[in-house]
Design a protein around this motif. Structure first.
Motif, PDB file in Angstrom:
ATOM      1  N   ALA A 106      49.842  49.806  50.763  1.00 56.87           N
ATOM      2  CA  ALA A 106      48.776  49.153  51.523  1.00 56.87           C
ATOM      3  C   ALA A 106      48.153  50.109  52.533  1.00 56.87           C
ATOM      4  N   THR A 107      48.949  51.069  53.001  1.00 53.26           N
ATOM      5  CA  THR A 107      48.448  52.069  53.951  1.00 53.26           C
ATOM      6  C   THR A 107      47.738  53.213  53.247  1.00 53.26           C
ATOM      7  N   ILE A 152      46.631  44.547  49.444  1.00 55.58           N
ATOM      8  CA  ILE A 152      46.336  45.605  48.475  1.00 55.58           C
ATOM      9  C   ILE A 152      45.254  45.146  47.503  1.00 55.58           C
ATOM     10  N   VAL A 153      45.431  43.968  46.943  1.00 54.82           N
ATOM     11  CA  VAL A 153      44.454  43.449  45.984  1.00 54.82           C
ATOM     12  C   VAL A 153      43.099  43.237  46.659  1.00 54.82           C
ATOM     13  N   ALA A 200      47.808  43.553  37.154  1.00 53.63           N
ATOM     14  CA  ALA A 200      48.945  43.586  38.074  1.00 53.63           C
ATOM     15  C   ALA A 200      50.224  43.321  37.277  1.00 53.63           C
ATOM     16  N   TYR A 201      51.075  44.314  37.215  1.00 51.49           N
ATOM     17  CA  TYR A 201      52.363  44.156  36.525  1.00 51.49           C
ATOM     18  C   TYR A 201      53.337  43.402  37.430  1.00 51.49           C
ATOM     19  N   VAL A 226      48.841  35.601  44.005  1.00 49.24           N
ATOM     20  CA  VAL A 226      47.705  36.423  44.428  1.00 49.24           C
ATOM     21  C   VAL A 226      46.748  36.644  43.264  1.00 49.24           C
ATOM     22  N   ALA A 227      47.284  36.901  42.075  1.00 46.25           N
ATOM     23  CA  ALA A 227      46.434  37.123  40.902  1.00 46.25           C
ATOM     24  C   ALA A 227      45.606  35.891  40.588  1.00 46.25           C
ATOM     25  N   THR A 228      46.208  34.736  40.660  1.00 51.24           N
ATOM     26  CA  THR A 228      45.507  33.488  40.362  1.00 51.24           C
ATOM     27  C   THR A 228      44.381  33.223  41.348  1.00 51.24           C
ATOM     28  N   ALA A 229      44.609  33.615  42.613  1.00 51.55           N
ATOM     29  CA  ALA A 229      43.618  33.347  43.659  1.00 51.55           C
ATOM     30  C   ALA A 229      42.541  34.427  43.746  1.00 51.55           C
ATOM     31  N   SER A 230      42.664  35.506  42.962  1.00 48.62           N
ATOM     32  CA  SER A 230      41.747  36.636  43.063  1.00 48.62           C
ATOM     33  C   SER A 230      40.843  36.719  41.845  1.00 48.62           C
ATOM     34  N   LYS A 231      39.733  37.405  42.004  1.00 49.22           N
ATOM     35  CA  LYS A 231      38.750  37.537  40.929  1.00 49.22           C
ATOM     36  C   LYS A 231      39.081  38.730  40.043  1.00 49.22           C
ATOM     37  N   ASN A 232      39.033  38.491  38.732  1.00 55.70           N
ATOM     38  CA  ASN A 232      39.238  39.552  37.741  1.00 55.70           C
ATOM     39  C   ASN A 232      40.579  40.250  37.902  1.00 55.70           C
TER      40      ASN A 232
END
Length: 408
Positions: free
Chosen positions: A96-97, A166-167, A180-181, A211-217
């Protein structure tokens, strides 16, 4: 995930003969016979030692990413240029940094596809420090104290927040699809360590999916399901190592391609292109040391004197070919090199980065990337064919040389 290597004793004395039971699916983007291959786009792979291809045969003692790691395999099949930025020992907090550093940000902005595999080290470093992975001769799984359980859930909560950040940062830089693995369990069910890992990583996998479900693409590549029951086929257990072997990396490439199928139509040519980012990594002891190798066609050496660090650190060097904006008059781009250390490392003395290339002129200058601007670095030594930079912090350095005079 590098923390597991050397921390886990022998898991079993008897080899198990198993087959993968997993057929390799056709490429998501491979050209059909007789068709014109599409122009190469760039896959940027972010992650830890799994992404890097740790302990595979062609890493030159784990200093350069493997051509057998899943990013390279996807790139070879689907005609991508590949920037493998997997850093051994990387945690979600460190990623993240580091992605906010100019060199990583440029790479992300130039991505057609981003893969993301992070989180194994978050819990496993803690588990190793607490001795939970040391006794493979035990017949029962270790039991967590109430204090340890509280620490675990604090780490899991931090991972969820880091992964979300990060996403979000990647998405702010590019609309490129993100694969995202999730995390696989490297231990076969016969090992008592399997139950420990199963419980700990299940929480992180739930956070990844959320996070994947809530994010675009963003789509999840299910490494957990692919490796479940196949550990003796996909993992380097015979070498007392829990990183994927070449077969395991091929499985990761396969599920990555499968995940990308649903996002194939979302791929676009990036507005900003940084080209391929080359990577060189190594460990520097607190007592000092050097990282040497070839990076982007030039010899490089990162040297730290004794007691320059507050702790041992993983150091990484990257290099890109790109065109910086607002170059000083009469100067042109020659090369770019960036130095990064673990976020927990503090430099008490300056390091020296030396770049050797017979084309370096005596009048070469060095600038540091700061936001969208360049600031000249004065602490350099230049002679024809070699340039040294002396600094006390991570930095992204651009080497400029005089423009060639026009003939006539």
């Amino acid at each position: 995930m590098k923390i597991w290597f050397g921390s886990v004793a022998k898991l079993a004395a008897v080899a198990l003969a198993m087959t993968s039971g997993m057929a390799m699916a056709p490429s998501a983007f491979a050209a059909t016979k007789g068709s014109t291959p599409p122009p190469k786009q760039t896959l940027v792979a972010l992650g830890d030692s799994i992404t890097f291809g740790y302990n595979l045969q062609d890493t030159k003692n784990n200093s350069i990413p493997s051509s057998l790691a899943y990013p390279a395999l996807i790139g070879a099949t689907d005609q991508f240029n590949v920037s493998n930025l997997g850093i051994p020992d990387m945690t979600s907090g460190e990623l993240a940094t580091v992605i906010k550093q100019p060199n990583f940000t440029r790479a992300i902005q130039g991505a057609s596809v981003v893969t993301l595999d992070i989180g194994s080290n978050d819990l496993l470093q803690w588990a190793s420090d607490n001795g939970l992975l040391n006794d493979a001769t035990a017949t029962t799984a270790p039991t967590l104290t109430l204090a340890q359980e509280a620490e675990v859930f604090s780490i899991i909560d931090a991972f969820g927040q880091n992964f979300k950040q990060i996403v979000a940062y990647i998405r702010a830089q590019t609309s490129a699809p993100i694969v995202a693995y999730n995390l696989y369990n490297p231990f076969p069910s016969q090992s008592p360590l399997s139950a420990v890992d199963e419980e700990l990583e299940s929480y992180e996998n739930a956070a990844i999916q959320q996070v994947a479900t809530a994010s675009k693409n963003v789509v999840v590549a299910d490494a957990y399901d692919a490796f479940n029951g196949n550990q003796w086929t996909y993992v380097r257990l015979a070498e007392e190592d829990v990183h994927p072997n070449a077969t395991g990396q091929a499985a990761l490439a396969n599920i990555g391609e499968q995940a990308l199928q649903s996002l194939q139509s979302k791929m676009k040519t990036p507005k900003k292109a940084a080209g391929v980012t080359h990577l060189l990594v190594g460990n520097i002891a607190q007592t000092g040391g050097a990282l040497t190798g070839s990076l982007n066609g030039r010899s490089v050496k990162l040297h730290l004197p004794a007691d320059a660090l507050n702790q041992a650190t993983e150091a990484d060097l990257t290099s890109q070919a790109f065109q910086p904006k607002n170059l000083p008059k009469n100067e042109q781009f020659f090369a770019e090199y960036a130095v990064n250390f673990a976020s927990s490392a503090t430099l008490k003395k300056a390091y020296t980065l030396t770049i050797t290339d017979k084309k370096i002129p005596k009048k070469a200058k060095v600038y540091q990337m700061q936001g969208n601007g360049l600031k000249q670095v004065k602490s350099i030594t230049v002679k024809k064919g070699q340039l040294s930079i002396t600094q006390k912090a991570s930095g992204d350095f651009v080497i400029l040389v005089p423009k060639a005079k026009k003939k006539g």
